[in-house]
Motif scaffolding. Sequence first.
Motif, mmCIF file in Angstrom:
data_model
loop_
_atom_site.group_PDB
_atom_site.id
_atom_site.type_symbol
_atom_site.label_atom_id
_atom_site.label_comp_id
_atom_site.label_asym_id
_atom_site.label_seq_id
_atom_site.Cartn_x
_atom_site.Cartn_y
_atom_site.Cartn_z
ATOM 1 N N TRP A 1 32.953 12.753 31.777
ATOM 2 C CA TRP A 1 34.145 12.033 31.348
ATOM 3 C C TRP A 1 33.822 10.712 30.665
ATOM 4 O O TRP A 1 34.729 9.984 30.248
ATOM 5 C CB TRP A 1 35.102 11.828 32.515
ATOM 6 C CG TRP A 1 35.885 13.070 32.809
ATOM 7 C CD1 TRP A 1 35.607 14.025 33.735
ATOM 8 C CD2 TRP A 1 37.070 13.519 32.132
ATOM 9 N NE1 TRP A 1 36.538 15.031 33.691
ATOM 10 C CE2 TRP A 1 37.455 14.738 32.720
ATOM 11 C CE3 TRP A 1 37.846 12.995 31.094
ATOM 12 C CZ2 TRP A 1 38.583 15.450 32.294
ATOM 13 C CZ3 TRP A 1 38.970 13.694 30.680
ATOM 14 C CH2 TRP A 1 39.326 14.908 31.272
ATOM 15 N N ASP A 2 32.537 10.416 30.481
ATOM 16 C CA ASP A 2 32.150 9.291 29.639
ATOM 17 C C ASP A 2 32.218 9.677 28.168
ATOM 18 O O ASP A 2 31.976 8.854 27.291
ATOM 19 C CB ASP A 2 30.735 8.823 29.995
ATOM 20 C CG ASP A 2 30.407 7.451 29.407
ATOM 21 O OD1 ASP A 2 31.292 6.566 29.430
ATOM 22 O OD2 ASP A 2 29.275 7.263 28.927
ATOM 23 N N GLY A 3 32.559 10.938 27.903
ATOM 24 C CA GLY A 3 32.688 11.421 26.532
ATOM 25 C C GLY A 3 33.941 10.901 25.853
ATOM 26 O O GLY A 3 34.678 10.063 26.381
ATOM 27 N N ASN A 4 34.199 11.430 24.675
ATOM 28 C CA ASN A 4 35.283 10.952 23.811
ATOM 29 C C ASN A 4 36.638 11.447 24.314
ATOM 30 O O ASN A 4 36.905 12.648 24.353
ATOM 31 C CB ASN A 4 35.034 11.437 22.388
ATOM 32 C CG ASN A 4 35.948 10.793 21.379
ATOM 33 O OD1 ASN A 4 37.145 10.688 21.585
ATOM 34 N ND2 ASN A 4 35.380 10.359 20.261
ATOM 35 N N ALA A 5 37.506 10.519 24.697
ATOM 36 C CA ALA A 5 38.816 10.879 25.237
ATOM 37 C C ALA A 5 39.684 11.596 24.211
ATOM 38 O O ALA A 5 40.478 12.482 24.566
ATOM 39 C CB ALA A 5 39.528 9.636 25.759
ATOM 40 N N ALA B 1 36.065 9.041 37.403
ATOM 41 C CA ALA B 1 34.738 9.003 36.786
ATOM 42 C C ALA B 1 34.309 7.588 36.408
ATOM 43 O O ALA B 1 33.110 7.276 36.391
ATOM 44 C CB ALA B 1 34.718 9.897 35.543
ATOM 45 N N ARG B 2 35.260 6.722 36.137
ATOM 46 C CA ARG B 2 34.902 5.356 35.727
ATOM 47 C C ARG B 2 34.398 4.529 36.907
ATOM 48 O O ARG B 2 33.622 3.582 36.727
ATOM 49 C CB ARG B 2 36.097 4.658 35.068
ATOM 50 C CG ARG B 2 36.717 5.420 33.923
ATOM 51 C CD ARG B 2 35.710 5.925 32.920
ATOM 52 N NE ARG B 2 35.312 4.900 31.961
ATOM 53 C CZ ARG B 2 34.387 5.091 31.022
ATOM 54 N NH1 ARG B 2 33.759 6.252 30.926
ATOM 55 N NH2 ARG B 2 34.082 4.109 30.185
ATOM 56 N N VAL B 3 34.846 4.880 38.112
ATOM 57 C CA VAL B 3 34.316 4.237 39.320
ATOM 58 C C VAL B 3 32.968 4.860 39.674
ATOM 59 O O VAL B 3 32.000 4.155 39.971
ATOM 60 C CB VAL B 3 35.299 4.365 40.494
ATOM 61 C CG1 VAL B 3 34.710 3.740 41.769
ATOM 62 C CG2 VAL B 3 36.632 3.701 40.138
ATOM 63 N N TRP B 4 32.905 6.199 39.626
ATOM 64 C CA TRP B 4 31.645 6.882 39.924
ATOM 65 C C TRP B 4 30.547 6.483 38.942
ATOM 66 O O TRP B 4 29.377 6.476 39.294
ATOM 67 C CB TRP B 4 31.851 8.398 39.875
ATOM 68 C CG TRP B 4 32.827 8.904 40.896
ATOM 69 C CD1 TRP B 4 33.091 8.362 42.121
ATOM 70 C CD2 TRP B 4 33.684 10.046 40.769
ATOM 71 N NE1 TRP B 4 34.061 9.096 42.770
ATOM 72 C CE2 TRP B 4 34.441 10.138 41.970
ATOM 73 C CE3 TRP B 4 33.893 11.004 39.777
ATOM 74 C CZ2 TRP B 4 35.374 11.146 42.198
ATOM 75 C CZ3 TRP B 4 34.813 11.999 39.995
ATOM 76 C CH2 TRP B 4 35.552 12.074 41.187
ATOM 77 N N GLY B 5 30.935 6.140 37.719
ATOM 78 C CA GLY B 5 29.953 5.708 36.725
ATOM 79 C C GLY B 5 29.538 4.255 36.879
ATOM 80 O O GLY B 5 28.620 3.795 36.191
#
Length: 440
Positions: free
Chosen positions: A251-255, A396-400
């Motif tokens: 989910w760090d990919g292009n939204a 995913a932004r927290v896990w990242g």
Amino acid sequence: MTHHIHIAKRVLVGFATAAVVLSSSAAAFASAEQPDQVLEWNQIFIDTLIATNTANSSSQRLGAIVQTAVFDAYNGIERRYTPIFVESGAPRGASRRAAVIAAAYTALAGLFPSRAPALGASYAASLAQLSDDGGDGGQSKERGIAWGTEVARAVLAWRATDGFSAAYPPFTGGTAVGQWRPTPPGFGAMSAQGLAFTAMFVLTNNTQFDPRPPRTLGSAVYTADFNAVKALGRRTGSMRTDDQTALALFWDGNASVHWNQAANQIARANDLSMSDSSRLLAVLNVAMADTALTTWSGKRFYGGVPTEVTWRPVTAIPLAGADGNPDTAADPDWLPLITTPSHPEYPAGHPSLNGAAATILLGRFEGPQTFTLTTIGQPDRTYTSIAQARSDGDNARVWGGMHYPSTVAISDGEGEAIANYVNRNSMQRLHGRNEDDDDR
């Protein structure tokens, strides 16, 4: 609020990008007896983003430009909805299908000049599939091409002066405790700063849905935020599961790639008409664009206020000894799973976009929906739930290791509010128009 720079509506920039091989989307559709050119060219837009490895931060604006051109070209013939930008109507008898092809091609060619050969081949293939619309010697087709080209050029000209490509002084935040400052390893100035000063597509201005100020350093919310990302987001020795690690990377990919893939596949599965697909994709991409512009405006404003907490976990955790909070412990060796992007932590880009896109799709489709998403370098992910994709993308932004949970929740809500506004206040059904799906 008066703290932001207010900028007039209407905008574009030529967008030079690296050349890569574009998948032959037009060929994939050639076998269909009656291809849906709206979905066909939305797929070509997706493929172009992937082929050029376009940055996520730039993609929402580009998607809104392309889908505005397509919507106004189709709608200028159909006259079912209020337009986004182009008010005039098409010449009588113009082909809707030809107009969509020409509008999408002209917009994409203007935005991605390095892709001219691939886009030109797709354009020729799409036009070759069209009939002469009843033996009129091709006049309907030619009128549609001319109209679609005219609309796209008008939209490109509108966005060419939107402020995105203007030069702005580098922004590096400040050194106050809690304030954003450049992060490792590059320690660069704020990236994509122009988005903070870019004119909106539908919203009145970039403060209309400005999120409230972030939590304070001494609050219980900050303590919970800090300790959650410290435990879950660290590169090594974290409390993440293997799947959470994989989701963070995916989910760090292009939204814009992810949510256009979802919308395109769901529209096909639900047999949407070209008219409905045109509006769906326009609302989706415009909502995402106005969300991105609101988010970047907030980042630029709050990041410049010394008393607001906008520093990233990669800064906050090593410097926790100075934050005055007895419940946060410093770890000088802490690093995030994913390299932190170079802009303030609050509000959050991806979660705000997830909130906007998912809100549009959930408002249109009921029940389970199956779609497969892709990220370069990661295994594909198939979902049967829009809500689950939204949740995974947010967490995913927290896990990242890049964002705090409270920022994620607030930003998702910001995107949801903007999406509802765009859906209810633009591209509205004109009274007295009958259903007419003569998609010539």
